[in-house]
Motif scaffolding. Structure first.
Motif, PDB file in Angstrom:
ATOM      1  N   GLU A 274       0.834  -1.214   0.000  1.00 33.58           N
ATOM      2  CA  GLU A 274       0.000   0.000   0.000  1.00 33.58           C
ATOM      3  C   GLU A 274       0.866   1.260   0.000  1.00 33.58           C
ATOM      4  O   GLU A 274       0.467   2.304   0.504  1.00 33.58           O
ATOM      5  CB  GLU A 274      -0.931  -0.015   1.216  1.00 33.58           C
ATOM      6  CG  GLU A 274      -1.988  -1.097   1.177  1.00 33.58           C
ATOM      7  CD  GLU A 274      -3.401  -0.547   0.992  1.00 33.58           C
ATOM      8  OE1 GLU A 274      -3.552   0.631   0.633  1.00 33.58           O
ATOM      9  OE2 GLU A 274      -4.349  -1.320   1.224  1.00 33.58           O
ATOM     10  N   VAL A 275       2.045   1.152  -0.588  1.00 35.39           N
ATOM     11  CA  VAL A 275       2.952   2.302  -0.610  1.00 35.39           C
ATOM     12  C   VAL A 275       2.301   3.498  -1.281  1.00 35.39           C
ATOM     13  O   VAL A 275       2.380   4.624  -0.786  1.00 35.39           O
ATOM     14  CB  VAL A 275       4.281   1.917  -1.291  1.00 35.39           C
ATOM     15  CG1 VAL A 275       5.117   3.154  -1.587  1.00 35.39           C
ATOM     16  CG2 VAL A 275       5.068   0.950  -0.404  1.00 35.39           C
ATOM     17  N   GLN A 276       1.647   3.289  -2.424  1.00 38.35           N
ATOM     18  CA  GLN A 276       1.015   4.404  -3.136  1.00 38.35           C
ATOM     19  C   GLN A 276      -0.447   4.589  -2.768  1.00 38.35           C
ATOM     20  O   GLN A 276      -0.971   5.696  -2.817  1.00 38.35           O
ATOM     21  CB  GLN A 276       1.152   4.220  -4.649  1.00 38.35           C
ATOM     22  CG  GLN A 276       0.716   5.430  -5.454  1.00 38.35           C
ATOM     23  CD  GLN A 276       1.233   5.443  -6.882  1.00 38.35           C
ATOM     24  OE1 GLN A 276       0.730   6.167  -7.727  1.00 38.35           O
ATOM     25  NE2 GLN A 276       2.250   4.649  -7.173  1.00 38.35           N
ATOM     26  N   THR A 277      -1.124   3.528  -2.377  1.00 35.71           N
ATOM     27  CA  THR A 277      -2.565   3.596  -2.142  1.00 35.71           C
ATOM     28  C   THR A 277      -2.928   4.016  -0.727  1.00 35.71           C
ATOM     29  O   THR A 277      -4.087   4.348  -0.456  1.00 35.71           O
ATOM     30  CB  THR A 277      -3.206   2.227  -2.417  1.00 35.71           C
ATOM     31  OG1 THR A 277      -2.507   1.226  -1.668  1.00 35.71           O
ATOM     32  CG2 THR A 277      -3.138   1.878  -3.901  1.00 35.71           C
ATOM     33  N   LEU A 297       0.693  -9.044   6.126  1.00 34.76           N
ATOM     34  CA  LEU A 297       1.644  -7.942   6.237  1.00 34.76           C
ATOM     35  C   LEU A 297       1.223  -6.834   5.281  1.00 34.76           C
ATOM     36  O   LEU A 297       0.659  -7.108   4.220  1.00 34.76           O
ATOM     37  CB  LEU A 297       3.065  -8.394   5.878  1.00 34.76           C
ATOM     38  CG  LEU A 297       3.731  -9.494   6.702  1.00 34.76           C
ATOM     39  CD1 LEU A 297       5.118  -9.801   6.147  1.00 34.76           C
ATOM     40  CD2 LEU A 297       3.820  -9.110   8.173  1.00 34.76           C
ATOM     41  N   MET A 298       1.515  -5.599   5.663  1.00 36.22           N
ATOM     42  CA  MET A 298       1.241  -4.461   4.806  1.00 36.22           C
ATOM     43  C   MET A 298       2.472  -3.564   4.774  1.00 36.22           C
ATOM     44  O   MET A 298       3.107  -3.340   5.808  1.00 36.22           O
ATOM     45  CB  MET A 298       0.032  -3.660   5.318  1.00 36.22           C
ATOM     46  CG  MET A 298      -0.294  -2.432   4.467  1.00 36.22           C
ATOM     47  SD  MET A 298      -1.647  -1.444   5.164  1.00 36.22           S
ATOM     48  CE  MET A 298      -3.034  -2.509   4.792  1.00 36.22           C
ATOM     49  N   THR A 299       2.808  -3.069   3.579  1.00 36.53           N
ATOM     50  CA  THR A 299       3.876  -2.086   3.458  1.00 36.53           C
ATOM     51  C   THR A 299       3.273  -0.726   3.150  1.00 36.53           C
ATOM     52  O   THR A 299       2.364  -0.613   2.326  1.00 36.53           O
ATOM     53  CB  THR A 299       4.877  -2.461   2.355  1.00 36.53           C
ATOM     54  OG1 THR A 299       4.200  -2.517   1.090  1.00 36.53           O
ATOM     55  CG2 THR A 299       5.519  -3.803   2.638  1.00 36.53           C
ATOM     56  N   VAL A 300       3.779   0.306   3.828  1.00 39.06           N
ATOM     57  CA  VAL A 300       3.315   1.680   3.601  1.00 39.06           C
ATOM     58  C   VAL A 300       4.530   2.593   3.523  1.00 39.06           C
ATOM     59  O   VAL A 300       5.579   2.313   4.093  1.00 39.06           O
ATOM     60  CB  VAL A 300       2.351   2.157   4.710  1.00 39.06           C
ATOM     61  CG1 VAL A 300       1.057   1.368   4.680  1.00 39.06           C
ATOM     62  CG2 VAL A 300       2.996   2.085   6.085  1.00 39.06           C
ATOM     63  N   ALA A 301       4.366   3.701   2.808  1.00 38.40           N
ATOM     64  CA  ALA A 301       5.411   4.723   2.710  1.00 38.40           C
ATOM     65  C   ALA A 301       4.744   5.983   2.141  1.00 38.40           C
ATOM     66  O   ALA A 301       3.693   6.384   2.641  1.00 38.40           O
ATOM     67  CB  ALA A 301       6.574   4.244   1.840  1.00 38.40           C
ATOM     68  N   LYS A 302       5.324   6.593   1.125  1.00 44.90           N
ATOM     69  CA  LYS A 302       4.797   7.767   0.431  1.00 44.90           C
ATOM     70  C   LYS A 302       3.984   8.694   1.327  1.00 44.90           C
ATOM     71  O   LYS A 302       4.525   9.591   1.953  1.00 44.90           O
ATOM     72  CB  LYS A 302       4.016   7.338  -0.803  1.00 44.90           C
ATOM     73  CG  LYS A 302       4.900   6.838  -1.939  1.00 44.90           C
ATOM     74  CD  LYS A 302       4.131   6.651  -3.220  1.00 44.90           C
ATOM     75  CE  LYS A 302       4.983   6.094  -4.362  1.00 44.90           C
ATOM     76  NZ  LYS A 302       6.013   7.010  -4.852  1.00 44.90           N
ATOM     77  N   GLY A 303       2.663   8.514   1.412  1.00 46.44           N
ATOM     78  CA  GLY A 303       1.799   9.441   2.133  1.00 46.44           C
ATOM     79  C   GLY A 303       1.929   9.428   3.640  1.00 46.44           C
ATOM     80  O   GLY A 303       1.266  10.209   4.319  1.00 46.44           O
ATOM     81  N   ILE A 304       2.790   8.599   4.193  1.00 45.73           N
ATOM     82  CA  ILE A 304       2.853   8.410   5.639  1.00 45.73           C
ATOM     83  C   ILE A 304       3.416   9.617   6.387  1.00 45.73           C
ATOM     84  O   ILE A 304       3.053   9.861   7.532  1.00 45.73           O
ATOM     85  CB  ILE A 304       3.685   7.147   5.976  1.00 45.73           C
ATOM     86  CG1 ILE A 304       3.571   6.777   7.453  1.00 45.73           C
ATOM     87  CG2 ILE A 304       5.144   7.322   5.588  1.00 45.73           C
ATOM     88  CD1 ILE A 304       4.280   5.477   7.814  1.00 45.73           C
ATOM     89  N   ALA A 305       4.311  10.403   5.759  1.00 43.97           N
ATOM     90  CA  ALA A 305       5.030  11.424   6.524  1.00 43.97           C
ATOM     91  C   ALA A 305       5.125  12.768   5.822  1.00 43.97           C
ATOM     92  O   ALA A 305       6.030  13.548   6.097  1.00 43.97           O
ATOM     93  CB  ALA A 305       6.422  10.927   6.885  1.00 43.97           C
ATOM     94  N   GLY A 306       4.204  13.054   4.919  1.00 42.26           N
ATOM     95  CA  GLY A 306       4.117  14.384   4.330  1.00 42.26           C
ATOM     96  C   GLY A 306       5.337  14.828   3.569  1.00 42.26           C
ATOM     97  O   GLY A 306       5.588  16.031   3.416  1.00 42.26           O
ATOM     98  N   GLY A 307       6.144  13.899   3.054  1.00 44.12           N
ATOM     99  CA  GLY A 307       7.308  14.242   2.265  1.00 44.12           C
ATOM    100  C   GLY A 307       8.619  13.879   2.911  1.00 44.12           C
ATOM    101  O   GLY A 307       9.666  13.907   2.260  1.00 44.12           O
ATOM    102  N   LEU A 308       8.616  13.547   4.190  1.00 41.33           N
ATOM    103  CA  LEU A 308       9.844  13.081   4.830  1.00 41.33           C
ATOM    104  C   LEU A 308       9.983  11.575   4.625  1.00 41.33           C
ATOM    105  O   LEU A 308       8.975  10.863   4.546  1.00 41.33           O
ATOM    106  CB  LEU A 308       9.844  13.416   6.322  1.00 41.33           C
ATOM    107  CG  LEU A 308      10.316  14.841   6.660  1.00 41.33           C
ATOM    108  CD1 LEU A 308       9.288  15.873   6.222  1.00 41.33           C
ATOM    109  CD2 LEU A 308      10.616  14.984   8.132  1.00 41.33           C
TER     110      LEU A 308
END
Length: 459
Positions: A274-277, A297-308
């Motif tokens: 779910e990095v992009q979604t 398991l789920m992977t997240v990134a991108k939208g998680i930290a407002g650009g950091l």
């Protein structure tokens, strides 16, 4: 060339008006100068979609060094869902920077990491016991999810799907489907990666020419897995609930649930990328929620930290805890400043109902794009959910990809002050990822520009 909307406050500089404004050609002379410097100083492999150099951003606007203000339909590739420099993110980051910027959580830990893990455990699908580990990027999260699944199951094989994108590390390049520009010349790649057919409703037909249902498309994939890999050898299935770089491909209903059920029956770890979604992009906090998918398991990134830079792997506690102490981590993973930003993002999503805003954006864009699809036969498909919408450009009356028209429409939109992104395995998809805080006026103006671009190119 200027249209006015309600202004939005942007910390740390002059007020950024929420209006499109073109004072030079795109790119302008100062951006051209900077691009020449970039060419001299930066590796050629680092390219840009639109070489305008940004000095401020907020709401739905990007301001460049020449004073042009562009409408943003990219959000840094689904990163600034809460908007650039969202006040809650800025205040928390400033406070954290003033206190300390790094210790390494594996050496001397800090509360922010734990707070982010607790929040993600709470927010992700499923009421089972969960645990989280933090990393730096989506690719790193995916790679660690594979490590965890292999360690937990004692198996080696991993199944991914046609049109998938999972990252640029050696392992995630092997998992990514598209050769150019992501894989070409970079092999050999990591082994024990197998590719199964994806549910792609526009292009899925059986031998008789009938559209495949989601369940039947899943059975096709499962048949391949059982014959070519073997369930007893398979550690994990890794899949994007809506594929990103592959072209915003939304699998037919029933595809994901059928895969999940098969994985459960065979002791295979189901990993949702779910990095992009993730983080309200699709009109739900996570795209898995649409069909009540509960991944292992789920992977997240991108939208998680407002650009950091921040990413996470979250999942069933017993799977996450299968790895020995010291087996997960990294010097910067869960950096305290990025953790502060993530807590600000989560607070902003909840406070401003950005899940509801994403759903609203999706309704507005779908209505406008449906009208365009009726006007321009080159629009072969319209798909997506929430503020993750795409149109696929094809030769009229066929499903033959038309990358040339796609590029021409994008170029015309850029020249008129609208940032849009081209994607897809065949380079024939325009994807739209506006910040969730964009105004309806700017959203409609951007769609007007897109309409005009199609009219100029295809009529």
């Amino acid at each position: 060339m200027t249209s006015t909307h309600e202004d939005a406050a942007v910390p740390g500089g002059p007020a950024l008006t929420q209006e499109r404004k073109l004072v030079t050609e795109i790119p302008g002379p100062r951006s051209v100068e900077l691009q020449a410097r970039k060419s001299a100083a930066v590796a050629a492999g680092v390219s840009q979609t639109l070489p305008v150099y940004i000095t401020a951003a907020g709401g739905g606007i990007l301001r460049d060094v020449d004073g042009n203000q562009l409408i943003d339909f990219g959000a840094g590739i689904a990163v600034v869902n809460v908007g650039n420099s969202a006040p809650e993110v800025v205040s928390r980051v400033q406070d954290q920077v003033a206190r300390f910027t790094h210790t390494c959580f594996m050496v001397t830990p800090y509360e922010g990491y734990i707070e982010v893990a607790e929040a993600i455990n709470r927010l992700t699908p499923g009421d089972h016991a969960k645990k989280t580990a933090l990393f730096n990027s989506g690719a790193e999260a995916v790679e660690n999810a594979v490590k965890i699944a292999r360690h937990a199951t004692g198996r080696d094989a991993v199944v991914v799907f046609d049109h998938a994108y999972h990252g640029r590390t050696n392992l995630t390049m092997a998992m990514t489907a598209k050769n150019m520009p992501y894989k070409d010349g970079f092999g050999p790649f990591a082994g024990e990666i197998y590719r199964a057919p994806m549910s792609y409703p526009l292009r899925d037909n059986d031998a008789a020419g009938t559209k495949l249902s989601g369940a039947d498309a899943a059975k096709r994939a499962i048949s391949m897995i059982e014959k070519q890999v073997g369930a007893k050898n398979l550690a994990a299935i890794v899949i994007e609930p809506i594929q990103g770089e592959g072209g915003f491909i939304v699998p037919a209903p029933g595809f994901l649930p059928t895969l999940v059920e098969w994985a459960k029956e065979n002791g295979v770890v189901f990993v949702a990328d779910e990095v992009q979604t993730g983080f309200a992009r699709t009109g739900q906090l996570f795209a898995c929620e649409d069909e009540n998918i509960v991944p292992d398991l789920m992977t997240v990134a991108k939208g998680i930290a407002g650009g950091l830079p921040l990413a996470a792997v979250t999942g069933r506690a017993e799977i996450m805890d299968a790895v020995h102490g010291g087996g997960l981590g990294g010097t910067y993973g869960g950096n305290p400043v990025a953790c502060a930003a993530a807590l600000g993002v989560i607070a902003t999503i909840e406070k401003e109902d950005l899940i509801g805003k994403a759903a609203h954006i999706g309704e507005l864009m779908t209505e406008r794009l449906t009208t365009m699809k009726g006007k321009f036969p080159v629009i072969g498909d319209l798909r997506g959910r929430g503020a993750m919408i795409a149109i696929e450009i094809t030769k009229p009356g066929t499903i033959e990809p038309d990358a040339a028209t796609t590029a021409a429409v994008a170029k015309a939109a850029h020249a008129a002050g609208l940032l849009v992104l081209v994607t897809g395995t065949y380079g024939n998809v325009l994807r739209f990822l506006p910040p969730l805080v964009i105004s309806d006026d700017l959203l409609n103006e951007g769609l007007d520009i897109l309409d005009e671009a199609f009219a100029a190119i295809v009529e």
